[in-house]
Design an enzyme around this catalytic site. Structure first.
Site, PDB file in Angstrom:
ATOM      1  N   TYR A 116      -1.195  -3.090  13.209  1.00 49.40           N
ATOM      2  CA  TYR A 116      -2.178  -2.392  12.389  1.00 49.40           C
ATOM      3  C   TYR A 116      -3.202  -1.661  13.263  1.00 49.40           C
ATOM      4  O   TYR A 116      -3.855  -2.280  14.106  1.00 49.40           O
ATOM      5  CB  TYR A 116      -2.883  -3.402  11.480  1.00 49.40           C
ATOM      6  CG  TYR A 116      -3.662  -2.739  10.376  1.00 49.40           C
ATOM      7  CD1 TYR A 116      -3.032  -1.877   9.494  1.00 49.40           C
ATOM      8  CD2 TYR A 116      -5.028  -2.963  10.226  1.00 49.40           C
ATOM      9  CE1 TYR A 116      -3.740  -1.250   8.489  1.00 49.40           C
ATOM     10  CE2 TYR A 116      -5.741  -2.344   9.220  1.00 49.40           C
ATOM     11  CZ  TYR A 116      -5.090  -1.478   8.353  1.00 49.40           C
ATOM     12  OH  TYR A 116      -5.798  -0.859   7.375  1.00 49.40           O
TER      13      TYR A 116
ATOM     14  N   GLU B 273       0.800  -1.229   0.000  1.00 48.64           N
ATOM     15  CA  GLU B 273       0.000   0.000   0.000  1.00 48.64           C
ATOM     16  C   GLU B 273       0.836   1.284   0.000  1.00 48.64           C
ATOM     17  O   GLU B 273       0.398   2.313  -0.481  1.00 48.64           O
ATOM     18  CB  GLU B 273      -0.932  -0.034   1.212  1.00 48.64           C
ATOM     19  CG  GLU B 273      -2.130   0.864   1.058  1.00 48.64           C
ATOM     20  CD  GLU B 273      -3.282   0.443   1.963  1.00 48.64           C
ATOM     21  OE1 GLU B 273      -3.572  -0.768   2.047  1.00 48.64           O
ATOM     22  OE2 GLU B 273      -3.882   1.331   2.560  1.00 48.64           O
TER      23      GLU B 273
ATOM     24  N   ASP C 178      -2.984  -3.345   2.992  1.00 43.77           N
ATOM     25  CA  ASP C 178      -3.540  -3.535   4.338  1.00 43.77           C
ATOM     26  C   ASP C 178      -4.677  -4.542   4.297  1.00 43.77           C
ATOM     27  O   ASP C 178      -5.425  -4.621   3.323  1.00 43.77           O
ATOM     28  CB  ASP C 178      -4.081  -2.207   4.875  1.00 43.77           C
ATOM     29  CG  ASP C 178      -2.957  -1.235   5.201  1.00 43.77           C
ATOM     30  OD1 ASP C 178      -1.800  -1.674   5.204  1.00 43.77           O
ATOM     31  OD2 ASP C 178      -3.256  -0.060   5.449  1.00 43.77           O
TER      32      ASP C 178
END
Ligand SMILES: [Zn+2]
Ligand SMILES: [Zn+2]
Length: 699
Positions: A313, A7, A106
């Site tokens: 995350y 990403e 992600d």
């Protein structure tokens, strides 16, 4: 060659470092870096996107706000244009040489959609790759987690991406159609447009409703009796009747209080405070807001810390550490972190670790936890604060409960019952490592039953009940989650938009009159977008798309049907709608009373230069005017300058909001200018900055 698409640029670099079995060759396609290395004996190239490569938008012919009927947007085709040309070219060129692709964006709806968007470019460049796509899913940018994900490659989930795309499309259709309709109905074009959004508007309604409750709130008076006692040091106690509803009764008790008070009971209660549960996104953003970092800022910093490998995350609902997470390993590298190292080492040496568990357990991501060691000097201030918060929270979830002791002293004085109490921490437990919001110990005098102390003062305090309090950003995030408004990823931005559009200012959030009026008009004439039910319903539909139960198109189409009904209703109430909003805007533009004629002072614009200024509604008989800063939203405060008596305003925008009176000849301004001069030579302060800004923007 195998191509890995992640990403962001630094994710691509980290993946190369984790997977490489030898050296890494750095390359560049224009300005987009890529990294070539050997992985499992095969040549591999890792490249990073810049988030979304495609951007949904309407075709060119719909771009004129004044010529296109907003209703046409409901059914207009949605194009996906390339938003990052350089990145798109790099992906296209690398795809031509590749024979396999791994998507490593992600792991959530948004990330899946970003991956699928990139794949559309990949397939256009090299159709043979269609049957050679894999997906790596990881929750932390650590060697262990990334290595595991690449050993267990999966398939891309089109359902998950569809759910992300449905949200994107619906938000565009609703947002663009209604924003344009409302702006046209109220004749607000250009930068003054009024935005409406599927999540933004119900959030604004929440804030405006609370403000209205506050305005109609009628305070109820009550009286308190406070008595000062002395036993060595003086201390205050209250009457057991916390709130006297009439003054006469408070007075009677006041008269009864004698010269001494006797301790009639000493009550002691031990309590246990359980350590907090692991961080999900909402709990994290709330905790960050409590240490003064706004949700949008905290979310951005957390994102950076994640891509730099310091925390896991940060978008997660999970509040239970998965069994696969090696808590001891984490404690190992936290042992060196400044300020908390000792705690981490102590926990590490414990035989058994028993982390707390929250209510929600999911399998996609773990709760937010630290994934790497960081030193204070390697980080900027706010990043360090956020890193510390995550580290301390993690340690707290593994720590022992805290124990507290609450002591309550009951007195009698002239037949009147008096009390005081205080809580002290007797065993620190997790509070030792997680001191946020910790209240100071309240020491109370050491007295026993039968002790007699002197009364040295007594006072009746007049008080009033308070209106419900405004939402702080942290609390608002929680309320939005409870109501299903937005997602953990979008909430911070939605709140930021309300500030940017001039609907709210300050924290706790104060709506402007314009904000209240827009909320009111939407509630009256477009209740679907004002209430949170429809939004919550849509969130459920998105979940169903991601589970493959319904199709993206059917959800988007039925949302179009609802929007058509909303639109027609709005259209038939255009005048009433505009009147409500204009009334709000006019109130915001009324600055105060004219000192010479007593008329209202309002914000006007010069016909030729379009520059704004404050003019008197008594014009042309009264010609009083004041200059205004040309940039930033202006909020009348309804207060007067203590130096010159002119109305005060708050100016939003710039680095931070500032308060000033509108009188340029005010003696205070002279001081501010002088301070500004000084600031140029030395440090910087908030008042000096205002003066500089004011000079710049009024000239
Ligand atoms: Zn006047
Ligand atoms: Zn003044």
């Amino acid at each position: 060659m195998r191509l890995i698409i992640s990403e962001k640029a630094n994710t691509a670099k980290k993946i190369a470092q984790f997977l490489s079995e030898g050296s890494i060759r750095e390359g560049k396609h224009r300005s987009v870096p890529h990294h070539t290395f050997a992985w499992k004996g095969e040549e591999t190239v890792s490249v990073g996107l810049k988030g979304h490569v495609l951007n949904p938008e309407y075709p060119e012919e719909y771009s004129n706000w004044q010529k296109v009927e907003p209703r046409e947007l409901i059914d207009a085709e949605i194009l996906k244009s390339i938003s990052e040309k350089g990145v798109a070219q790099a992906v296209t060129s690398l795809s031509k040489k590749a024979d396999r692709v791994v998507i490593a964006t992600d792991f959530d709806r948004e990330g899946e959609l970003i991956g699928v968007e990139a794949l559309s470019l990949v397939f256009a460049a090299n159709p043979k790759l269609m049957d050679h796509v894999e997906r790596a899913r990881f929750s932390a940018l650590t060697a262990g987690e990334v290595g595991r994900a690449f050993d267990e490659l999966m398939e891309v989930s089109n359902d998950l991406a569809d759910a992300g795309e449905a949200r994107q499309d619906i938000d565009l259709i609703w947002g663009a159609t209604l924003t344009r309709w409302v702006s046209r109905a109220t004749k607000r074009y250009g930068s003054a447009f009024l935005s409406v959004g599927r999540v933004q508007s119900p959030t604004l309604v929440l804030i405006a409703d609370r403000e209205r409750e506050r305005r109609v709130f009628v305070p109820v008076p009550y009286w308190e009796l406070e008595v000062t006692l002395k036993n060595g040091e003086p201390f205050t106690v209250r009457h057991q009747t916390e709130r006297f509803e009439d003054e006469a009764r408070a007075k009677r008790s006041y008269e009864n209080v004698a010269d001494t008070a006797t301790v009639v009971e000493v009550e002691q209660k031990y309590a246990t405070r359980r350590p907090p549960t692991p961080f999900n996104t909402t709990a994290f953003l709330t905790a960050a807001a409590n240490i003064g970092i706004s949700p949008s800022r905290a979310a951005r910093i957390a994102e950076d810390l994640y891509t730099d490998g310091y925390i896991s995350y940060p978008r997660t609902d999970n509040t239970v550490y998965p069994r696969s997470l090696d808590l001891r390993e984490v404690l190992g590298y936290l042992g060196r972190v400044e300020g908390v190292g000792q705690h981490a080492k102590r926990l590490h040496s414990q035989e058994k670790l028993s982390p707390t568990r929250g209510k929600k357990e999911t399998t996609d991501h773990p709760p937010i936890y630290p994934t790497g060691y960081a030193s204070k000097k390697s980080m900027r201030d706010d990043r360090w604060k956020i890193y510390q918060l995550v580290v301390r929270r993690f340690l707290a979830t593994l720590s022992a409960p805290a124990k507290t002791l609450r002591t309550t002293l009951h007195f009698d004085s002239g037949g009147e019952p008096l009390v005081t109490g205080g809580t002290v921490v007797t065993e620190e437990g997790w509070l030792g490592v997680y001191p946020y919001n910790r209240r100071a110990d309240e020491e109370i005098p050491n007295l026993s039953e039968g002790d007699v102390v002197q009364v040295i003062g007594k006072e009746i305090l007049f008080k009033e009940t308070q209106p419900p309090s405004r939402y702080g950003a942290g609390r608002l995030i929680n309320v939005m989650e409870d109501l299903g408004l937005g997602t953990k990823a979008t909430r911070p931005n939605i709140i930021q938009n309300l500030y940017d559009r001039g609907y709210v200012h300050d924290d706790p959030l104060v709506p402007t009159e314009k904000g209240i009026a827009v909320a009111q008009a939407l509630t009256d004439f477009a209740s679907e977008i004002a209430s949170h039910e429809m939004t919550a319903e849509l969130e459920r539909s998105m979940d169903e798309i991601s589970e493959g139960k319904v199709s993206k198109d059917s959800v988007v189409d039925s949302s179009r049907d609802v929007l058509r009904r909303v639109y027609d209703h709005l259209q038939s109430s255009e005048t009433e709608f505009a009147d409500i909003v204009w009334e709000g805007i006019r109130t915001d533009e009324t600055i105060g009373k004219c000192p010479e004629s007593g008329h209202d002072l309002i914000i006007r614009r010069n016909r030729k230069s379009r520059k704004r200024f404050v003019g008197c509604t008594g014009y042309p008989d009264c010609r009083v005017t004041y200059p205004l800063p040309q940039r930033g939203e202006i909020i009348p405060l309804g207060t007067q300058c203590d130096a010159c008596g002119s109305p005060e305003i708050k100016v939003l925008g710039g680095k931070r909001p500032w308060v000033t009176c509108i009188n340029m000849d005010c003696p205070k301004k002279q001081e501010q200018r002088e301070a500004a001069e000084k600031a140029k030579e030395g440090g910087e302060g908030s008042s000096t900055q205002s003066a500089q800004e004011l000079q710049k923007s009024t000239t």
